[in-house]
Every structure is written in C-alpha cells, then in structure tokens.
Design a protein around this motif. Structure first.
Motif, PDB file in Angstrom:
ATOM      1  N   GLY A  10       0.811  -1.201   0.000  1.00 11.67           N
ATOM      2  CA  GLY A  10       0.000   0.000   0.000  1.00 11.67           C
ATOM      3  C   GLY A  10       0.845   1.250   0.000  1.00 11.67           C
ATOM      4  O   GLY A  10       2.067   1.191  -0.211  1.00 11.67           O
ATOM      5  N   LEU A  11       0.193   2.362   0.253  1.00 13.00           N
ATOM      6  CA  LEU A  11       0.862   3.656   0.310  1.00 13.00           C
ATOM      7  C   LEU A  11       1.101   4.026   1.772  1.00 13.00           C
ATOM      8  O   LEU A  11       0.170   3.963   2.591  1.00 13.00           O
ATOM      9  N   VAL A  12       2.319   4.407   2.083  1.00 14.71           N
ATOM     10  CA  VAL A  12       2.660   4.760   3.459  1.00 14.71           C
ATOM     11  C   VAL A  12       3.587   5.966   3.435  1.00 14.71           C
ATOM     12  O   VAL A  12       4.341   6.157   2.477  1.00 14.71           O
ATOM     13  N   GLN A  13       3.522   6.775   4.477  1.00 19.42           N
ATOM     14  CA  GLN A  13       4.391   7.936   4.571  1.00 19.42           C
ATOM     15  C   GLN A  13       5.788   7.528   5.024  1.00 19.42           C
ATOM     16  O   GLN A  13       5.960   6.491   5.681  1.00 19.42           O
ATOM     17  N   PRO A  14       6.780   8.325   4.684  1.00 22.05           N
ATOM     18  CA  PRO A  14       8.142   8.039   5.171  1.00 22.05           C
ATOM     19  C   PRO A  14       8.153   7.904   6.690  1.00 22.05           C
ATOM     20  O   PRO A  14       7.509   8.680   7.399  1.00 22.05           O
ATOM     21  N   GLY A  15       8.893   6.908   7.157  1.00 18.44           N
ATOM     22  CA  GLY A  15       8.929   6.618   8.577  1.00 18.44           C
ATOM     23  C   GLY A  15       7.864   5.644   9.034  1.00 18.44           C
ATOM     24  O   GLY A  15       7.904   5.182  10.184  1.00 18.44           O
ATOM     25  N   GLY A  16       6.933   5.318   8.167  1.00 16.01           N
ATOM     26  CA  GLY A  16       5.852   4.405   8.514  1.00 16.01           C
ATOM     27  C   GLY A  16       6.246   2.950   8.401  1.00 16.01           C
ATOM     28  O   GLY A  16       7.396   2.615   8.078  1.00 16.01           O
ATOM     29  N   SER A  17       5.282   2.070   8.658  1.00 12.84           N
ATOM     30  CA  SER A  17       5.516   0.638   8.658  1.00 12.84           C
ATOM     31  C   SER A  17       4.454  -0.090   7.846  1.00 12.84           C
ATOM     32  O   SER A  17       3.315   0.395   7.713  1.00 12.84           O
ATOM     33  N   LEU A  18       4.836  -1.224   7.334  1.00 20.14           N
ATOM     34  CA  LEU A  18       3.922  -2.145   6.673  1.00 20.14           C
ATOM     35  C   LEU A  18       4.358  -3.565   6.997  1.00 20.14           C
ATOM     36  O   LEU A  18       5.551  -3.817   7.221  1.00 20.14           O
ATOM     37  N   ILE A  93       7.708  -3.005  -6.229  1.00 29.83           N
ATOM     38  CA  ILE A  93       6.831  -4.176  -6.145  1.00 29.83           C
ATOM     39  C   ILE A  93       7.606  -5.239  -5.382  1.00 29.83           C
ATOM     40  O   ILE A  93       8.758  -5.533  -5.716  1.00 29.83           O
ATOM     41  N   TYR A  94       6.977  -5.793  -4.371  1.00 27.49           N
ATOM     42  CA  TYR A  94       7.612  -6.800  -3.533  1.00 27.49           C
ATOM     43  C   TYR A  94       7.052  -8.180  -3.883  1.00 27.49           C
ATOM     44  O   TYR A  94       5.835  -8.370  -3.962  1.00 27.49           O
ATOM     45  N   TYR A  95       7.962  -9.112  -4.066  1.00 25.50           N
ATOM     46  CA  TYR A  95       7.615 -10.480  -4.418  1.00 25.50           C
ATOM     47  C   TYR A  95       8.168 -11.445  -3.380  1.00 25.50           C
ATOM     48  O   TYR A  95       9.257 -11.241  -2.849  1.00 25.50           O
ATOM     49  N   CYS A  96       7.423 -12.510  -3.138  1.00 25.44           N
ATOM     50  CA  CYS A  96       8.003 -13.605  -2.370  1.00 25.44           C
ATOM     51  C   CYS A  96       8.216 -14.788  -3.312  1.00 25.44           C
ATOM     52  O   CYS A  96       7.554 -14.896  -4.354  1.00 25.44           O
ATOM     53  N   ALA A  97       9.152 -15.630  -2.940  1.00 29.51           N
ATOM     54  CA  ALA A  97       9.500 -16.761  -3.776  1.00 29.51           C
ATOM     55  C   ALA A  97       9.955 -17.908  -2.890  1.00 29.51           C
ATOM     56  O   ALA A  97      10.466 -17.691  -1.790  1.00 29.51           O
ATOM     57  N   ALA A  98       9.797 -19.119  -3.400  1.00 27.40           N
ATOM     58  CA  ALA A  98      10.126 -20.315  -2.636  1.00 27.40           C
ATOM     59  C   ALA A  98      11.181 -21.149  -3.352  1.00 27.40           C
ATOM     60  O   ALA A  98      11.201 -21.231  -4.583  1.00 27.40           O
ATOM     61  N   THR A  99      12.052 -21.755  -2.545  1.00 29.02           N
ATOM     62  CA  THR A  99      13.056 -22.652  -3.074  1.00 29.02           C
ATOM     63  C   THR A  99      13.221 -23.828  -2.136  1.00 29.02           C
ATOM     64  O   THR A  99      13.236 -23.661  -0.919  1.00 29.02           O
ATOM     65  N   GLN A 120       2.400  -4.057  -4.401  1.00 29.09           N
ATOM     66  CA  GLN A 120       3.022  -2.745  -4.559  1.00 29.09           C
ATOM     67  C   GLN A 120       3.173  -2.061  -3.211  1.00 29.09           C
ATOM     68  O   GLN A 120       2.231  -1.990  -2.417  1.00 29.09           O
ATOM     69  N   VAL A 121       4.356  -1.527  -2.984  1.00 26.42           N
ATOM     70  CA  VAL A 121       4.627  -0.697  -1.809  1.00 26.42           C
ATOM     71  C   VAL A 121       5.081   0.666  -2.307  1.00 26.42           C
ATOM     72  O   VAL A 121       6.018   0.750  -3.111  1.00 26.42           O
ATOM     73  N   ALA A 122       4.416   1.698  -1.856  1.00 19.29           N
ATOM     74  CA  ALA A 122       4.775   3.060  -2.236  1.00 19.29           C
ATOM     75  C   ALA A 122       4.985   3.879  -0.972  1.00 19.29           C
ATOM     76  O   ALA A 122       4.117   3.896  -0.094  1.00 19.29           O
TER      77      ALA A 122
END
Length: 125
Positions: A10-18, A93-99, A120-122
C-alpha cells in the motif's frame, strides 16, 4: 498447483511501517526457504531477506538492515516481511519466492522456482 500470494502492500508515509504476507497454497511452506525480493521502477530486481526452513535468516541488501525483519508461521503456511522506518527508496513491487534449498538460504535468486504475483509498496508524503 503451487501458488504464492502476497498481500499487505500500500501507500505509506516516510517513517511508517507495513507488514507484507506471503501465503502458500498447494504446498507446505515449512519445507522451503522463502525469499522476499523487490523491483523498483527502472531498476533490476534485488533480494531483500530470506528465511530458511530452520528459520535462520539472510539479508540480501544492506539497506534494510535494522528496519526489515522476516518471519514465518508454519501453522498458517505464511511468511511475513515486517518493514519499519520506510523511506521513498523502498518503493517497489515486492515479491516472495520459494526454493527447496538445503540448509540456509541461497546466495542468488536463481534457485527460487515459485514466485508470487507481487504487491506494490509506495512510500511517499
């Protein structure tokens, strides 16, 4: 069918968390090492963090040290990426992947065979 589904962007302000989630279907996550990757506009994809089957972690990029952590909840078949103190350079854009790696985490993205569709992270004021 093996699938990974990311959520929590999502959309977050600088200093924020997700907190991003990576949920698996069609297979059991605890037999796999899971990596988080990101790709910013105009840049190559880069590794962020990985968590192994034994829950040891590997940091792929120094820029997230002290701010991002990775964890897994095998009962929920989910891996999490906690991101704190976000800055605009984390926008991607953040992706997860498995191995099905052996001990620990691989040093590159090549062994990762199953990928999610990304979230998406903005970071912006």
């Amino acid at each position: 069918q093996l699938q990974l589904v990311e959520s929590g962007g999502g959309l977050v302000q600088p200093g924020g968390s997700l907190r991003l989630s990576c949920a698996a279907s069609g297979f059991t996550l605890n037999y796999y090492s899971i990596g988080w990757f990101r790709q910013a506009p105009g840049k190559e994809r880069e590794g962020v963090l990985c968590i192994s089957r034994s829950a040891s972690t590997t940091t792929y990029t120094d820029s997230v040290k002290g701010r991002f952590t990775i964890s897994r909840d095998n009962a929920k078949n989910t891996v999490y990426l906690q991101m704190n103190n976000l800055n605009p350079e984390d926008t991607a854009i953040y992706y997860c992947a498995a191995t099905a790696w052996g001990a620990g985490c691989p040093q590159t993205s090549i062994p990762y065979r199953t990928w999610g569709q990304g979230t998406q992270v903005a970071v912006s004021s």
